[in-house]
Enzyme design. Structure first.
Site: not given
Ligand SMILES: NC(=O)C1=CN([C@@H]2O[C@H](COP(=O)(O)OP(=O)(O)OC[C@H]3O[C@@H](n4cnc5c(N)ncnc54)[C@H](OP(=O)(O)O)[C@@H]3O)[C@@H](O)[C@H]2O)C=CC1
Ligand SMILES: CC(=O)N[C@@H](CCC(=O)OP(=O)(O)O)C(=O)O
Length: 346
Positions: A158
């Site tokens: 992000c």
């Molecule tokens: N949030 C953000 O702004 C951004 C996130 N990302 C990336 O996207 C990915 C998800 O982030 P985010 O949506 O924030 O994460 P969340 O913590 O909100 O969600 C994580 C998800 O992964 C599932 N999960 C966790 N462990 C396992 C496992 N062992 N097997 C199967 N499913 C699993 C969880 O299921 P359950 O609910 O059952 O635990 C949940 O659905 C990460 O890699 C993050 O770095 C990338 C860009 C931006």
């Molecule tokens: C506010 C906050 O905690 N942000 C996350 C970055 C967001 C994220 O999920 O990282 P990826 O884009 O690498 O998947 C962090 O700093 O680790």
């Protein structure tokens, strides 16, 4: 590039109970060509309608959230063509090769495959990637060329999405410049849905973190090919990232040259909106798939600094909508297919 114009493309989302996964599931549910056939949570949950976790979807999205277990792999592989992984980095790193081995196309939203340098990846993420994957295309949509034969695509982080879109046109001026300085503020959804003291409402104020150690620093440096100083901040709001980027340049650079560089970089990019000398605000991008960018050439006695601000929704352009933007292009559709006029979940 794939050109199967009217055929539905069956797809599944892993991590659909999480913040970026639910946004992606909702976008796919409404998409004209992708057909969302499976939404998975971790194996720790029971099967429930996705709308049980996100009541905003009640009556609008009847998708079932299924617990993921490895024994489902072969069955699911027969039913879907495209896999979107919104999983913790290490979980993606393990699952992606198994899906690819079954002939599926994987768009990975985690950081598992973003860094090309193996040692840099291990330093930033603290685990070793499975061998045999090779170089993975890095899907910053505005700087990506796809052949349509890729089986794994790494969706950018992000912060790196905002910072790179902001800085890259300036570097294209090919003029001597300083290290690129990035200050960026993210809302708490950036940290995911799991409860944690550091993202609990009463604990969050406005604070820098990860100074000199955040895993997105090497990603931004990889994208820009120069020295980068990156300082992320956590703010007390739900979603959005505002990145302010500073690049010092010589006194020969003119405001017209900078304007032209941004215009040239993004004239064919439907999801980047140029604000020119205006500064974009989070509220104009939250819930949208856009990156809005504004810039100023700031003069001081002996130098000039280009100050660029870029605003994105971290869960959309920083994750879910960028993944879909790239998947659209992979299958020969316009980038913005199914991305405009859609409401967000959170
Ligand atoms: N949030 C953000 O702004 C951004 C996130 N990302 C990336 O996207 C990915 C998800 O982030 P985010 O949506 O924030 O994460 P969340 O913590 O909100 O969600 C994580 C998800 O992964 C599932 N999960 C966790 N462990 C396992 C496992 N062992 N097997 C199967 N499913 C699993 C969880 O299921 P359950 O609910 O059952 O635990 C949940 O659905 C990460 O890699 C993050 O770095 C990338 C860009 C931006
Ligand atoms: C506010 C906050 O905690 N942000 C996350 C970055 C967001 C994220 O999920 O990282 P990826 O884009 O690498 O998947 C962090 O700093 O680790």
């Amino acid at each position: 590039m794939h050109q199967e114009k009217s055929i539905e493309i069956p797809c599944a989302v892993w991590g659909a109970s999480g913040y970026s996964g639910v946004e992606l599931s909702w976008l796919l549910h409404q998409h004209p060509r992708f057909k969302l056939t499976h939404c998975f949570s971790s194996g720790a949950r029971e099967a429930v309608p996705l709308a049980n976790l996100y009541p905003q979807l009640q009556g609008r999205c009847e998708v079932l959230l299924e617990p993921w277990h490895a024994h489902l792999l072969d069955d699911v592989a027969k039913q879907v063509r495209v896999c979107f992984l919104a999983l913790p980095h290490e979980v993606s790193a393990q699952l992606a090769p198994q899906l690819i081995a079954r002939g599926l196309v994987v768009f990975d939203l985690s950081g598992a495959f973003r860094l090309t340098d193996v040692a840099e990846h291990e330093r930033a993420y603290g685990f070793v990637r499975p061998p045999g994957i090779g170089e993975t295309p890095y899907a910053l949509a505005e700087y990506l060329t796809l052949s349509g034969s890729e089986s794994l695509i790494a969706v950018p982080g992000c912060y790196p999405t905002a910072a790179t879109l902001a800085a890259k046109p300036v570097l294209e001026l090919k003029t001597p410049h300083s290290a690129v300085m990035v200050n960026a503020v993210s809302g708490t959804s950036g940290a995911g849905r799991a409860a944690s003291l550091k993202t609990s409402f009463c604990e969050v104020s406005l604070q820098a973190y990860g100074v000199g150690s955040h895993r997105h620093q090497p990603e931004i440096a990889q994208n820009l090919g120069c020295d980068v100083v990156f300082v992320p901040h956590l703010g007390a709001f739900k979603r959005g990232i505002l990145a302010t980027v500073y690049v010092q340049v010589g006194t020969d650079v003119t405001a017209a040259m900078v304007d032209e560089a941004f215009d040239f970089a993004y004239m064919d990019s439907p999801l980047v909106r140029l604000c020119w000398q205006q500064t974009p605000a989070l509220q104009q991008v939250v819930g949208t798939p856009y990156c809005d960018i504004g810039w100023q050439l700031v003069r001081s006695a002996n130098s000039q600094t280009i100050v660029i601000t870029a605003a994105i929704d971290n869960l959309l352009k920083g994750a879910a909508s960028q993944a879909l933007q790239v998947a659209n292009r992979y299958f020969g559709m316009p980038d913005s297919t199914g991305l405009l006029n859609r409401s967000a979940v959170l």
